[in-house]
Design an enzyme around this catalytic site. Structure first.
Site: not given
Ligand code: GLC
Ligand code: GLC
Length: 650
Positions: A141, A184, A252, A282, A284, A326, A395-396, A520
Site C-alpha cells: 500500500d 494497522h 492491513q 505524520r 496515518d 492525517e 499521494h491519495d 492512485r
Molecule cells: C492513509 C494513507 C493512504 C493509505 C491509508 C491506509 O490514508 O495516506 O495512502 O492507503 O492510510 O494506510
Molecule cells: C484515508 C482517507 C480516505 C482515503 C484513504 C486511502 O483513510 O480517509 O479519504 O481515500 O485513506 O486513500
C-alpha cells in the site's frame, strides 16, 4: 497538560536555584514527566483503568519514556529545549513543504541527499519523505503496510541513512517528516505472524473473531474505505481460522488499542523515530484508531484520548517533535484532532486541511467560488497553537469531503453536484478537459472519489495533446492559482513532488501486478529529471510553472502576515467568482496582505465594501506584491484577470 512553556520555566528556575543540577542527565526528563504525569495517568486510567494489570502497564509506559529519553542524542535534547522556549516556531510563514517518495524522486535515501539542491532551488524546507519502513513489496500500500516499524525497507537504505539525512537537513535548516502508520500493520508483521500461529497474546493485538457474529455487528456502522479493491472490513485468515478486522486492504490488519500493550509499542515506535532526528511525525489514518460496535468506527472519543496520550508522552521524551494528523474527515470533526478546549494543541499540532483542498477542486470544476466561499466560512476555528497543512494534491485520492449543507447553501443540489464533480474530473462531463480516474466507487452508497495528477486534473494533459495554446495557458494558470491559495491561506503549504513541473498521469503502474488494482499510482510516478531540467529553459511549461512557484514561495517567506496566528479574515464579496481574504501581520496590524483569486475564465471585477474593515482600496492604487508594481484602482475596484490572483498591499 501541554506544558512546553512551563517546562522551560521550571527548568530555568531549577537551574538558577541549584546550578549543579544542570549537569544531571535526566533532570529535564523528570521536569517534563512531572508536568505531564497527571494528564498521562488520567488518560491511561480512562482507557485502561478497569484492568487488573493497570499499574503494571502504566509503569511499562513510563519505563519506555525513560529508556527512549536516555537514548536521545544531546543535539536533539538541545533542539527540544530551544523549541520549548520558542514554542510557536512552526507557525512561521517560513516553512514550505514537499511530499515525495525517496525511491521515485531519487534512487534511495542516500541519493535523496544529492537531490536536495532541487528542493532548495524551489524554496522547500520541510521534507515529507513518504513511508520508508519495511513492507512486503508485493503488498505494501505504498509503504502503509508495515512489516517492521524499527527498520527501513532495504530498497531505500537503513536507519543510519535516515539519521544522515536528518543531519544534512538540519544543516540546511530543513525539517524532516516521516510517517508512523499507527492504525494497522502488514499481515506479515511479526505480531500478525504470531497471532496466526495461535499465540493469544498477539491475537489480542488485533481485532480477531472466531465467527461472523461480531464482524457482522461492526459492519452495520462501518463504511468501506476501498469498496472495490478491498470490500468489507474483515478478512478470513485461513491459517488462523479466524476473521480479522482489515478496514483498508485485506493485508492491513487493524491494531487493537483496547490493549494497552499496543499503545505502548506504538509510543515506543514514535520515540524511536523521534530519536533518529525526525522533526515531525505524520500519524496515518488517526480517525480510525478506536472501533466500537454501532458506530462508524471513526472519530471516536477514545481515538482522541489515545492521541492525547501519544502527545503527552512525546512531550516528556522528545518535546520538540510535532505530530501531523492525517484525518481526512468531515469539517466539523477535523479540528478536534488538534485537541479540544485548549489553546495549545493537545493531540496533533498540524492537521491536513482536506476540506480546503476539496473546496479548491470544486472551484476548478465550477469555475466559480460559490461553494469555496461558503465552505471556507464554515471551516472550524482551530486552536491558537496549531496549524493546517494546506495542499492541493497528495499521494491519495480526492474525496469531496465538504458538507452537504454548504453545497445547498451555495445553491446546488448536493447529490447532483457531487455527481457533476466526479463526472467532471473523470472527463465524462461534456467539454471537461480533466483526465482523472474514478476511485472508491461504491455502488451501494453512490459514493465516489477520484485520482489523477494535478496537471492532468486541471486539463494540462488534454491541452498538450491538442496543442491548444489557450487551454495550455488556462491549465498553467489554474495550477499557479491553486498554489497561490495554499501559500497564503495560513498554515504550512505542502506541495506534491511533480506539481511544480506539471507532471501528468503516468499509467505505467498498470503493468505492475502489485499496483494495477490501485489507480492512485497514476500520480505517484518516477520523477522525470530530464523534464526538471526544462525549468531552466524559458518558454517551456516547466519553466513557467517552476519559476512562478519559486517566486511565490520566496515571497511568502517574506510576508509576516502569512504566518498562522488565526490572522485571516474572509472578505465577503458580491462577485462569487472570487475568493478574497485579508491576512494581517500579528505584530503590526497596519501590515496587511489582501489575497484575491479569480476562478472564472473571464476577468472579474473586485470591489470592496466601503464599510468593511479593509481600508486597502481607499487610495487610488495598491501594490501588487508578486509583480512588484502598483495597480490603478477604478472607483475602489480592481479588475482581476481570468484564472488569476493578486497578493496586494498598500
Ligand atoms: C492513509 C494513507 C493512504 C493509505 C491509508 C491506509 O490514508 O495516506 O495512502 O492507503 O492510510 O494506510
Ligand atoms: C484515508 C482517507 C480516505 C482515503 C484513504 C486511502 O483513510 O480517509 O479519504 O481515500 O485513506 O486513500
Amino acid at each position: 497538560m501541554y506544558e512546553q512553556e512551563s517546562h522551560a520555566l521550571l527548568n530555568d528556575i531549577l537551574t538558577k536555584l541549584r546550578p549543579e543540577l544542570g549537569n544531571t542527565h535526566t533532570r529535564h526528563f523528570y521536569t517534563r514527566l512531572g508536568a505531564n504525569f497527571y494528564a498521562i495517568h488520567s488518560l491511561f486510567y480512562l482507557l485502561y483503568g478497569e484492568r487488573e494489570d493497570f499499574k503494571q502497564q502504566l509503569s511499562s509506559l513510563v519505563e519506555t519514556l525513560a529508556l527512549r529519553y536516555v537514548q536521545r542524542a544531546p543535539h536533539l535534547r538541545e533542539s527540544d529545549m530551544a523549541r520549548e522556549k520558542n514554542y510557536n516556531w512552526f507557525l512561521s510563514q517560513k516553512w514550505v513543504g514537499m511530499a515525495l517518495y525517496c525511491d521515485r524522486f531519487a534512487d534511495n535515501l542516500n541519493d535523496l541527499q544529492t537531490k536536495l539542491p532541487y528542493l532548495q532551488d524551489l524554496g522547500i524546507n520541510l521534507l515529507h519523505v513518504m513511508p520508508i519502513l519495511d513492507c512486503p513489496p508485493e503488498a505494501s500500500d505504498g509503504g502503509y503496510a508495515v512489516r517492521n516499524y524499527l527498520e527501513v525497507d532495504a530498497r531505500f537504505g537503513s536507519t543510519d541513512d535516515v539519521q544522515a539525512l536528518a543531519t544534512t537537513l538540519t544543516q540546511r535548516d530543513m525539517l524532516l517528516v516521516l510517517d508512523v502508520v499507527v492504525n494497522h500493520t502488514s499481515d506479515q508483521h511479526e505480531w500478525a505472524k504470531r497471532a496466526r500461529q495461535g499465540d493469544k497474546k498477539y491475537q489480542d493485538y488485533y481485532y480477531v473473531f472466531d465467527n461472523r457474529s461480531l464482524p457482522d455487528a461492526y459492519e452495520q456502522g462501518m463504511p468501506e474505505v476501498f469498496p472495490l479493491q478491498a470490500p468489507g472490513n474483515f478478512t478470513w485468515d485461513e491459517a488462523m481460522g479466524k476473521w480479522v478486522m482489515t478496514v483498508f486492504n485485506a493485508y492491513q490488519w487493524d491494531l487493537n488499542y483496547r490493549n494497552p500493550e499496543v499503545l505502548i509499542e506504538m509510543i515506543n515506535v514514535i520515540l524511536f523515530w523521534a530519536n533518529k532526528g525526525v522533526d515531525v511525525l505524520r500519524l496515518d489514518a488517526v480517525a480510525f484508531l478506536w472501533k466500537k460496535i454501532g458506530s462508524s468506527c471513526q472519530n471516536e472519543r477514545e481515538a482522541h484520548l489515545l492521541l492525547q496520550l501519544m502527545k503527552d508522552c512525546c512531550q516528556v521524551t522528545a518535546p520538540g517533535v510535532l505530530f501531523i494528523a492525517e484525518a481526512i474527515v468531515a469539517p466539523s470533526e477535523v479540528s478536534k484532532y488538534f485537541g479540544e478546549d485548549a489553546i495549545n494543541a493537545k493531540e496533533c499540532e498540524i492537521a491536513y486541511n482536506a476540506t480546503f483542498m476539496a473546496l479548491l477542486w470544486d472551484a476548478v470544476a465550477t469555475k466559480n467560488a460559490r461553494l469555496l466561499n461558503q465552505g471556507v466560512k464554515s471551516l472550524p476555528t482551530k486552536l491558537e497553537r496549531a496549524t493546517w497543512l494546506n495542499y492541493v494534491r497528495c499521494h491519495d485520492d480526492i474525496g469531496l469531503g465538504f458538507d452537504d449543507r454548504d453545497i445547498s447553501l451555495a445553491g446546488y443540489d448536493p447529490h447532483q453536484h457531487r455527481n457533476f464533480l466526479i463526472e467532471y474530473f473523470t472527463g465524462r462531463f461534456e467539454g471537461s478537459p480533466a483526465r482523472g480516474l474514478p476511485f472508491g466507487v461504491n455502488r451501494k452508497t453512490g459514493d465516489a472519489r477520484f485520482t489523477g495528477s494535478l496537471a492532468s486534473l486541471v486539463g494540462l494533459e488534454s491541452a498538450l495533446q491538442s496543442q491548444d495554446e489557450q487551454t495550455i495557458d488556462a491549465a498553467i494558470k489554474t495550477i499557479v492559482l491553486l498554489h497561490s491559495m495554499i501559500l497564503s491561506f495560513g498554515g504550512i503549504p505542502l506541495i506534491y513532488y511533480g506539481d511544480a513541473l506539471g507532471t501528468l498521469n503516468d499509467m505505467a503502474y498498470m503493468t505492475d501486478p502489485f499496483k494495477a488494482n490501485d489507480n492512485r499510482w497514476a500520480h505517484r510516478s518516477h520523477f522525470d529529471w530530464a523534464k526538471a531540467e526544462k525549468r531552466h529553459q524559458s518558454g517551456t511549461v516547466e519553466h513557467t510553472l517552476f519559476s512562478t512557484m519559486k517566486k511565490l514561495i520566496a515571497l511568502r517567506k517574506e510576508l509576516v502576515a502569512f504566518a498562522d496566528f488565526d490572522n485571516r479574515q474572509l472578505l465577503s464579496v458580491n462577485n462569487l467568482n472570487l475568493l478574497a481574504f485579508l491576512r494581517t501581520d500579528p505584530k503590526n496590524s497596519h501590515n496587511k496582505v489582501l489575497v484575491v483569486g479569480n476562478f472564472s475564465t473571464e476577468a472579474q471585477r473586485f470591489e470592496i465594501d466601503p464599510l468593511s474593515s479593509c481600508t486597502l482600496f481607499m487610495h487610488h492604487d495598491v501594490k501588487d506584491l508578486v509583480a512588484g508594481t502598483r495597480l490603478e484602482l477604478d472607483k475602489h475596484s480592481l479588475l482581476i484577470p481570468p484564472l488569476s490572483f493578486y497578493w496586494l498591499s498598500e
